[in-house]
Design an enzyme around this catalytic site. Sequence first.
Site, short mmCIF file in Angstrom:
data_model
loop_
_atom_site.label_atom_id
_atom_site.label_comp_id
_atom_site.label_asym_id
_atom_site.label_seq_id
_atom_site.Cartn_x
_atom_site.Cartn_y
_atom_site.Cartn_z
N ASP A 67 84.62 49.29 -52.48
CA ASP A 67 85.06 48.02 -51.88
C ASP A 67 85.05 46.85 -52.87
OD1 ASP A 67 85.33 48.40 -48.80
OD2 ASP A 67 83.54 49.52 -49.33
N GLU A 72 85.29 38.42 -53.11
CA GLU A 72 84.84 37.18 -52.47
C GLU A 72 83.49 37.34 -51.78
OE1 GLU A 72 86.97 33.96 -49.70
OE2 GLU A 72 86.76 35.87 -48.69
N ASP A 73 83.20 38.56 -51.33
CA ASP A 73 81.97 38.76 -50.56
C ASP A 73 80.70 38.70 -51.41
OD1 ASP A 73 83.23 39.00 -48.09
OD2 ASP A 73 83.83 41.05 -48.55
N ARG A 93 77.56 47.90 -50.44
CA ARG A 93 78.26 46.89 -51.23
C ARG A 93 77.32 46.08 -52.13
NH1 ARG A 93 83.02 43.70 -48.79
NH2 ARG A 93 83.18 43.45 -51.04
N ARG A 140 77.91 41.28 -40.69
CA ARG A 140 77.54 41.31 -42.11
C ARG A 140 76.60 40.17 -42.53
NH1 ARG A 140 81.38 44.53 -44.89
NH2 ARG A 140 81.85 46.23 -43.47
N HIS A 170 84.90 39.25 -40.56
CA HIS A 170 84.28 38.03 -41.09
C HIS A 170 84.84 36.78 -40.40
CE1 HIS A 170 83.69 40.50 -44.96
NE2 HIS A 170 82.48 40.16 -44.59
N CYS A 258 89.73 37.33 -49.67
CA CYS A 258 88.64 38.21 -50.13
C CYS A 258 88.93 38.86 -51.48
CB CYS A 258 88.30 39.25 -49.08
SG CYS A 258 89.64 40.32 -48.68
C1 CIR Z 1 84.40 45.83 -46.07
O1 CIR Z 1 84.42 46.37 -44.98
O2 CIR Z 1 83.40 45.27 -46.51
C2 CIR Z 1 85.67 45.86 -46.91
N1 CIR Z 1 86.37 47.06 -46.68
C3 CIR Z 1 86.55 44.69 -46.61
C4 CIR Z 1 85.94 43.38 -46.97
C5 CIR Z 1 86.88 42.24 -46.75
N2 CIR Z 1 86.28 41.03 -47.20
C6 CIR Z 1 86.64 39.82 -46.79
O3 CIR Z 1 87.50 39.68 -45.92
N3 CIR Z 1 86.00 38.78 -47.30
#
Ligand code: CIR
Length: 271
Positions: A67, A72-73, A93, A140, A170, A258
């Site tokens: 991922d 961004e996360d 992650r 999350r 999110h 993201c």
């Molecule tokens: C997840 O489930 O963490 C990733 N597949 C997608 C994260 C998307 N992040 C975001 O929109 N900030």
Amino acid sequence: MMPPLEFTAPVWALIREVPDSFSACLRSEQLPLDPERARSQVHAYARALADCGVVVQRLPGDEACPDACFIEDTAVILDAATALMTRPGAPSRRPEVAPVAQALEGLLTRMVTIGEAAATLDGGDVLRVGELLLVGLSTRSNAAGAEALAALARPLGLRVKTVEVAAGLHLKSAVTLLASDRLVALEGIALPRDPALEGKRVIFTDEPAGANVLALGRQVLVSDAAPQTLARLARESDLEILRLDVSELHKADGALTCLSLRIPAPDTWCA
Ligand code: CIR
């Protein structure tokens, strides 16, 4: 009182390459994923940012982190110097954070990590509107994560307010900034009352892919998967609306914001 900072395009954006293991991404629907398609969509995204004048730095992918392109996360960038490195809610992650921190060291001067072991925070849950940081409490991100952000943000003159994320991954899956005075939001989302949101226009969409747009000053990236939102924004706004195909990223619950971490110029702020 200080005059409000100018909202503008970021100076820098970090993106992360898509590994072959992308096909094993976390996702709400078990759709098959094509890493090659995702890779070319991320490259087109990077080109779009560069065409808007943003300096793009590409970090290598990591096969152990499917991922990681959803960079961004991993951090919340508060200004041209400061970031909070997050503790993502999904344990798989968390190894994504250290290499991003290492890359940010060359660009920022102050990076803080979340010390509290019970705290979780994904950057996708943090929406900045002027001096307000709206933090989604989601599957999350939790209250301790929001508090870690508040502690760093307060001395910088920024306020944190939490909001429950009732549906979707999110907060920013359902609401993003279109311009400093306008937001795009998914029909049905309840936004809290706050002075920073007063007087802001909210454009509602019923297309889930349309609620996550990336504002780059006068230009805005909008997903190709939201044709009605695209048409409406192009018709109604004075902004330059740029369409981008991120369909393979949508399959993994990702969207436009993201895919990058963005750094503003000193004394400005950005989406
Ligand atoms: C997840 O489930 O963490 C990733 N597949 C997608 C994260 C998307 N992040 C975001 O929109 N900030």
